[in-house]
Scaffold this motif. Structure first.
Motif, mmCIF file in Angstrom:
data_model
loop_
_atom_site.group_PDB
_atom_site.id
_atom_site.type_symbol
_atom_site.label_atom_id
_atom_site.label_comp_id
_atom_site.label_asym_id
_atom_site.label_seq_id
_atom_site.Cartn_x
_atom_site.Cartn_y
_atom_site.Cartn_z
ATOM 1 N N ARG A 1 0.836 -1.204 0.000
ATOM 2 C CA ARG A 1 0.000 0.000 0.000
ATOM 3 C C ARG A 1 0.867 1.249 0.000
ATOM 4 O O ARG A 1 1.930 1.280 0.615
ATOM 5 C CB ARG A 1 -0.909 0.026 1.237
ATOM 6 C CG ARG A 1 -2.105 -0.894 1.147
ATOM 7 C CD ARG A 1 -2.960 -0.765 2.394
ATOM 8 N NE ARG A 1 -4.178 -1.549 2.288
ATOM 9 C CZ ARG A 1 -5.334 -1.088 1.821
ATOM 10 N NH1 ARG A 1 -5.404 0.169 1.407
ATOM 11 N NH2 ARG A 1 -6.399 -1.854 1.766
ATOM 12 N N ARG B 1 -5.055 6.732 -0.517
ATOM 13 C CA ARG B 1 -6.061 5.701 -0.744
ATOM 14 C C ARG B 1 -6.034 5.279 -2.215
ATOM 15 O O ARG B 1 -5.770 6.092 -3.094
ATOM 16 C CB ARG B 1 -7.450 6.226 -0.379
ATOM 17 C CG ARG B 1 -7.622 6.487 1.109
ATOM 18 C CD ARG B 1 -8.951 7.162 1.393
ATOM 19 N NE ARG B 1 -9.008 8.469 0.744
ATOM 20 C CZ ARG B 1 -10.072 9.259 0.742
ATOM 21 N NH1 ARG B 1 -11.181 8.867 1.350
ATOM 22 N NH2 ARG B 1 -10.056 10.420 0.139
ATOM 23 N N CYS C 1 -6.112 -2.138 -2.211
ATOM 24 C CA CYS C 1 -7.040 -1.084 -2.651
ATOM 25 C C CYS C 1 -8.129 -0.821 -1.622
ATOM 26 O O CYS C 1 -8.480 -1.676 -0.808
ATOM 27 C CB CYS C 1 -7.677 -1.472 -3.983
ATOM 28 S SG CYS C 1 -6.493 -1.550 -5.357
ATOM 29 N N ASP C 2 -8.695 0.377 -1.694
ATOM 30 C CA ASP C 2 -9.781 0.778 -0.807
ATOM 31 C C ASP C 2 -11.134 0.726 -1.499
ATOM 32 O O ASP C 2 -12.169 0.754 -0.842
ATOM 33 C CB ASP C 2 -9.528 2.211 -0.304
ATOM 34 C CG ASP C 2 -8.205 2.323 0.437
ATOM 35 O OD1 ASP C 2 -8.146 1.885 1.595
ATOM 36 O OD2 ASP C 2 -7.231 2.823 -0.162
ATOM 37 N N VAL D 1 -12.912 -5.758 -0.452
ATOM 38 C CA VAL D 1 -12.880 -4.400 -0.989
ATOM 39 C C VAL D 1 -14.276 -3.958 -1.400
ATOM 40 O O VAL D 1 -14.960 -4.664 -2.151
ATOM 41 C CB VAL D 1 -11.929 -4.330 -2.209
ATOM 42 C CG1 VAL D 1 -11.942 -2.936 -2.829
ATOM 43 C CG2 VAL D 1 -10.519 -4.707 -1.804
ATOM 44 N N LEU E 1 -15.582 6.061 -0.046
ATOM 45 C CA LEU E 1 -14.295 6.128 0.636
ATOM 46 C C LEU E 1 -14.423 6.808 2.000
ATOM 47 O O LEU E 1 -13.661 6.495 2.924
ATOM 48 C CB LEU E 1 -13.280 6.877 -0.228
ATOM 49 C CG LEU E 1 -12.795 6.157 -1.485
ATOM 50 C CD1 LEU E 1 -11.956 7.096 -2.346
ATOM 51 C CD2 LEU E 1 -11.985 4.910 -1.136
ATOM 52 N N ALA F 1 -16.360 -0.658 4.040
ATOM 53 C CA ALA F 1 -15.171 -1.485 4.276
ATOM 54 C C ALA F 1 -15.456 -2.537 5.344
ATOM 55 O O ALA F 1 -14.996 -3.684 5.240
ATOM 56 C CB ALA F 1 -13.995 -0.607 4.691
#
Length: 377
Positions: free
Chosen positions: A207, A211, A277-278, A297, A342, A348
């Motif tokens: 990461r 984001r 990934c977000d 995700v 997000l 999430a």
């Protein structure tokens, strides 16, 4: 034992069968995977033996009748799904001669067919061996099966049947909490992604500070097909606080890298990349959706085919995805929803819960004994 697997005419229909076929081969069984000729390379790249059942591609069966006359996609969503089913029916009919020859020469003990690989049911019935029906993704609408049955009426009649044969075993790969309630009862197996791979680079499995949003319009996007829409999405989603990755064939990816400096675009190993990934923004493909489910995700889904709305609506109802509202599927609207997701932790959290549910399901090696038992019987 000998196990014959029948895929369709796209890589996704092969990838879905690879985990169980590989488990069978690792278990000492003889395995063949049959599909259209253009899928042979996909099968062999997965380390499995390939057999071609027709030189024609899936597109040939979808857009032309049995006599070769051109067909047009219907505008009505429901009729379009039946139209798709009739295309898979023509694929089954066109594959039957080669399937029969393969069956006579190789004599499988069991036939495992993908969800819409209807030739598997017909061949298994003729050979009098068990038939296993294996899901390709999150489910196919009943309208497609009805369309296939209409198209295959002559073949069914010659076998003394009035409807498509039922499977002796149904294997699903969708977590039960988001599965199609109309799906047959059977076994649910853990989904294992099997897409085409490439050499990994460190950024693919680590990461960054920002984001990450992964964007994909599928493996068929090109400069002539859906590029402008993908280009607009990338432009709207990008920003100083977001790193954008684009999964696309190299032709489209090269153009995107030129137009959007700093964007990483190319053929990405999604099963690795998505863990960093977000959010995933995609067109609704079932294998893509399940790969995101496995990675935990959240997903923003803009379906590009009518049949994809049902499965992805179940993801949205479960709180792990969003679908565009009527009139809000433009790039600007989609980018706004992505940023809302997000900023909302519940997506999430729900995605992580669904990933845990999928991970707890039995794997291919644990499901294989049920197929072995059928073949022995």
């Amino acid at each position: 034992m000998r196990m014959l697997f029948l895929a369709g005419g796209s890589p996704a229909t092969v990838f879905a069968l690879v985990p169980l076929a590989t488990a069978a081969r690792n278990g000492g069984h003889e395995v063949l995977v049959a599909a259209t000729a253009d899928m042979a390379g996909v099968i062999t790249a997965a380390g499995l033996p390939a057999a071609s059942v027709t030189p024609l591609a899936m597109r040939d069966f979808m857009l032309a009748g049995r006599d070769g006359s051109p067909l047009s996609l219907p505008d009505d969503p429901g009729e379009r799904m039946r139209f798709g089913g009739r295309g898979f029916g023509r694929l089954a009919a066109g594959s039957l001669p080669a399937l029969r020859e393969l069956g006579r020469g190789w004599r499988p003990d069991v036939v495992v067919g993908g969800a819409l690989a209807f030739g598997a049911a017909l061949l298994a019935g003729e050979l009098k061996v068990p038939y296993v029906r294996h899901a390709w993704d999150m489910g196919e609408p009943l309208a497609m099966e009805l369309g296939a049955a209409d198209e295959l009426a002559p073949e069914l009649a010659r076998s003394g049947l009035t409807e498509l044969p039922a499977a002796d075993l149904w294997i699903d790969i969708c977590p039960p909490s988001v599965a199609d309630p109309a799906a047959p009862s059977g076994l649910t197996m853990r989904f294992v992604p099997c897409g085409l791979q490439r050499e990994l680079e460190p950024w693919m499995y680590t990461r960054g500070e920002r984001r990450r949003v992964c964007v994909t319009a599928g493996s068929r996007v090109s400069k002539e097909y859906e590029f402008d829409h993908l280009d607009a999405l990338v432009g709207k989603v990008s920003g100083p606080d977001v790193e954008v990755l684009v999964a696309a064939p190299e032709e489209a990816a090269a153009a995107l890298r030129e137009r959007h400096p700093g964007v990483r675009a190319g053929w990405l190993p999604l099963d690795t990349v998505l863990h960093t990934c977000d959010l995933l923004l995609h067109a609704g493909g079932g294998q893509t959706a399940l790969t995101a489910v496995r990675a935990g995700v959240p997903q923003m889904v803009v379906p590009n085919m009518p049949k994809l709305w049902g499965p992805n609506r179940r993801l949205a109802d479960h709180g792990v995805a969003r679908l565009p509202q009527a009139g809000e599927d433009g790039p600007g609207d989609v980018a706004r929803v992505c940023r809302e997701m997000l900023a909302t932790p519940s997506y999430a959290r729900r995605a992580a819960e669904l990933a845990a549910e999928l991970a707890a399901l039995p794997g291919p090696a644990e499901v294989l004994p049920a197929v072995e038992a059928l073949a022995r019987g």
